[in-house]
Design an enzyme around this catalytic site. Structure first.
Site, mmCIF file in Angstrom:
data_model
loop_
_atom_site.group_PDB
_atom_site.id
_atom_site.type_symbol
_atom_site.label_atom_id
_atom_site.label_comp_id
_atom_site.label_asym_id
_atom_site.label_seq_id
_atom_site.Cartn_x
_atom_site.Cartn_y
_atom_site.Cartn_z
ATOM 1 N N ILE A 190 3.091 -1.659 -1.406
ATOM 2 C CA ILE A 190 4.476 -1.352 -1.808
ATOM 3 C C ILE A 190 5.453 -1.984 -0.816
ATOM 4 C CG2 ILE A 190 6.178 0.459 -2.284
ATOM 5 C CD1 ILE A 190 3.821 2.345 -2.936
ATOM 6 N N ILE A 270 10.811 6.278 0.512
ATOM 7 C CA ILE A 270 10.107 6.251 -0.783
ATOM 8 C C ILE A 270 8.639 6.631 -0.575
ATOM 9 C CG2 ILE A 270 11.637 4.637 -1.975
ATOM 10 C CD1 ILE A 270 9.634 2.386 -1.273
ATOM 11 N N SER A 271 8.327 7.261 0.559
ATOM 12 C CA SER A 271 6.914 7.610 0.804
ATOM 13 C C SER A 271 6.664 9.081 0.490
ATOM 14 C CB SER A 271 6.508 7.238 2.222
ATOM 15 O OG SER A 271 7.269 7.942 3.174
ATOM 16 N N ARG A 272 6.810 9.942 1.475
ATOM 17 C CA ARG A 272 6.704 11.381 1.271
ATOM 18 C C ARG A 272 7.748 12.058 2.152
ATOM 19 N NH1 ARG A 272 4.350 10.170 -2.589
ATOM 20 N NH2 ARG A 272 2.288 10.769 -3.304
ATOM 21 N N ASP A 296 13.963 9.329 -2.100
ATOM 22 C CA ASP A 296 13.310 9.634 -3.381
ATOM 23 C C ASP A 296 12.340 10.799 -3.209
ATOM 24 O OD1 ASP A 296 12.761 9.205 -6.141
ATOM 25 O OD2 ASP A 296 10.862 8.269 -5.595
ATOM 26 N N GLU A 301 9.926 19.675 -3.001
ATOM 27 C CA GLU A 301 10.522 18.999 -4.156
ATOM 28 C C GLU A 301 10.480 19.957 -5.332
ATOM 29 O OE1 GLU A 301 8.341 15.387 -4.734
ATOM 30 O OE2 GLU A 301 9.132 14.478 -2.928
ATOM 31 N N HIS A 320 11.870 12.065 -6.838
ATOM 32 C CA HIS A 320 10.528 11.465 -6.760
ATOM 33 C C HIS A 320 10.222 10.686 -8.048
ATOM 34 C CE1 HIS A 320 6.315 11.994 -4.796
ATOM 35 N NE2 HIS A 320 6.389 10.846 -5.445
ATOM 36 N N ILE A 321 10.983 9.617 -8.235
ATOM 37 C CA ILE A 321 10.855 8.851 -9.482
ATOM 38 C C ILE A 321 10.313 7.438 -9.246
ATOM 39 C CG2 ILE A 321 12.571 10.128 -10.842
ATOM 40 C CD1 ILE A 321 14.618 7.923 -10.054
ATOM 41 N N GLY A 322 9.620 7.279 -8.114
ATOM 42 C CA GLY A 322 9.091 5.943 -7.781
ATOM 43 C C GLY A 322 8.291 5.308 -8.912
HETATM 44 O O1 LIG Z 1 1.991 6.942 -6.242
HETATM 45 C C1 LIG Z 1 2.495 7.819 -5.536
HETATM 46 O O2 LIG Z 1 1.949 8.254 -4.520
HETATM 47 C C2 LIG Z 1 3.768 8.406 -5.916
HETATM 48 O O3 LIG Z 1 4.385 9.088 -5.163
HETATM 49 C C3 LIG Z 1 4.279 8.163 -7.274
HETATM 50 O O4 LIG Z 1 5.604 8.507 -7.423
#
Ligand SMILES: O=C(O)C(=O)CO
Length: 356
Positions: A190, A270-272, A296, A301, A320-322
Site C-alpha cells: 500500500i 490509513i493503517s490502524r 481513516d 471505530e 475506515h473506508i480504505g
Molecule cells: O485491509 C485492511 O486491513 C483494511 O483495513 C481494509 O479497510
C-alpha cells in the site's frame, strides 16, 4: 470490535457451504457432503453481501444462519473454513472449539490485528489475507485524505452549503500537496502504491520501513529511505501511516513523535487507529503542534459522539473506508476464496499469515 462467539453467531448473516472444489469436478458430490465456509460480516452490509453471495454462488452452496442455527451440530462438523468479511469481526476460542473440522480462516482484507493468530494456530487452523486486492483502493484513500485535508475540502463543502457563511476562501486557506514532502511510514504494497501516486504530484518522497526497498524500486518512484523515523518526521509536510498494527507499531506516533513534526505538517492515518496515541494527537491538534490530521482509522471505530477529535476543525475523519469500493469488495472476496480453496485442496497458499 465485533466478537463472533458461538453464542453471537446469530447476528452473522450467512453460513456458506463450499462447493468450489467440487464444482471443478462437475458437482459430482451431494450438497450435504460438501465442506462448509462460515461467513462473518460486520453487519449492515446486506447489499454488499448480496453481491458477494452472487459471486460465491458460482462455486458455493449458501446456507443461511437460520439454517445453521437450526441444525448446529451437523453444520459445525461441515464447516472447514471461515470467511471474515472486512477485517473487523474477531473469532474467539469458543467458536473455534465449536468447529472441529475448521482448517482455514480467510480474512477479507490485509490487516489481521483483530485475529489472535497464536490462539488460532494452536487449533491447527491457518489464516490468510488479501494484500493484493486492498493496495490500490487504500492508497487512493490515503491520497484523498491528504488532498482533502491540504485543501480543506470538508470545510469548503460546509461553507458552500451554509446560507450565512461569508464566501471568502482567504479565511480558510489550504496548503499545496504539489512539490511538498511526503513521508510514508510503512513501505509495503500500500505504501508503495501511495508513493506511485505521490510522484504524479511531484512530491518529494521519504519513507521509513523495517526493510529498505530495492534500489530499482526506490528509483522507480523517487523515494528516499530514512533509516530513522525521526528524520522523516522532521522533514515531511505530510506524514502518512501505512504500517500493520503489531505490538511494535502500537502507539508508534505519540507526543514525542508529534513534537518532531513541523507545525505546518499534516498526519494521515490509513493503517490502524492504535498506531497513534490518540490522546497525544488531540493535544497536538488543539495546541497546533501540527497543522492537521486526516484519519481513516481511529480507536474505537466509530469514535464516541463526544470524542474531542470530532470537535476539532483541523481533523478529517472517515469511517475506515480504505477498501469500501464495489471493485475492492469483489477482489478481496476473490482473493480470499482462492486462499481458502488452496488450503482445502492442499495447494500452495497465495497469502498465508503466520503468528509471530
Ligand atoms: O485491509 C485492511 O486491513 C483494511 O483495513 C481494509 O479497510
Amino acid at each position: 470490535m465485533e466478537s463472533y462467539s458461538a453464542a453471537s453467531l446469530a447476528s452473522a448473516s450467512h453460513l456458506i457451504m463450499s462447493r468450489a472444489r467440487f464444482s471443478l469436478l462437475n458437482n459430482v458430490m451431494a450438497e450435504e457432503e460438501l465442506p462448509g465456509v462460515l461467513i462473518l460480516d460486520i453487519g449492515g452490509t446486506h447489499g454488499v453481501l448480496e453481491d458477494l453471495a452472487a459471486l460465491l454462488k458460482k462455486h458455493f452452496h449458501l446456507i443461511t444462519m437460520k439454517e445453521f442455527l437450526g441444525n448446529r451440530e451437523e453444520m459445525s462438523k461441515k464447516i472447514q473454513s471461515v470467511f471474515v468479511f472486512e477485517c473487523r469481526p474477531t473469532i474467539d476460542r469458543e467458536l473455534l472449539e465449536s468447529l472441529p473440522n475448521l482448517k482455514v480462516i480467510g480474512n477479507s482484507g490485509v490487516g489481521v490485528d483483530h485475529l489472535d493468530l497464536k490462539m488460532i494456530s494452536s487449533f491447527g487452523v491457518k489464516v490468510t489475507n488479501t494484500p493484493h486486492a486492498v493496495a490500490d483502493p487504500t492508497a487512493d484513500i490515503g491520497m484523498a485524505l491528504m488532498l482533502a485535508s491540504a485543501r480543506r475540502l470538508v470545510e469548503g463543502c460546509q461553507v458552500a452549503v451554509s446560507p450565512d457563511t461569508k464566501y471568502f476562501a482567504v479565511d480558510w486557506l489550504g496548503v499545496e500537496v504539489t512539490r511538498a514532502t511526503l513521508g510514508i511510514i510503512g513501505m509495503g504494497s500500500i505504501g508503495y502504491k501511495v508513493a506511485q501516486r505521490a510522484r504524479a504530484f511531484n512530491m518529494k518522497i521519504l519513507y521509513h520501513n523495517r526493510n529498505r526497498r530495492r534500489k530499482e524500486e526506490e528509483e522507480a518512484v523517487g523515494a528516499h529511505y530514512c533509516a530513522k523515523m525521526e528524520d522523516l518526521l522532521q522533514q515531511s509536510d505530510f506524514v502518512m501511516l501505512v504500517v500493520n498494527l503489531t505490538p511494535e507499531t502500537h502507539k508508534l506516533i505519540g507526543k514525542k513523535e508529534l513534537g518532531l513534526m513541523k507545525p505546518t505538517a499534516t498526519l494521515i492515518n490509513i493503517s490502524r487507529g492504535a498506531v497513534i496515541d490518540q490522546e497525544a494527537l488531540v493535544e497536538a491538534l488543539q495546541n497546533k503542534v501540527i497543522r492537521a490530521a486526516a484519519l481513516d482509522v481511529t480507536y474505537p471505530e466509530p469514535l464516541p459522539r463526544d470524542h474531542p477529535l470530532l470537535n476539532l476543525n483541523n481533523v478529517i475523519i472517515t469511517p475506515h473506508i480504505g477498501t469500501a469500493t464495489v471493485q475492492a469488495i469483489r477482489m478481496m472476496a476473490e482473493e480470499a476464496i482462492a486462499n481458502i480453496l488452496a488450503v482445502l485442496n492442499g495447494q500452495p497458499i497465495p497469502s498465508e499469515v503466520f503468528p509471530k
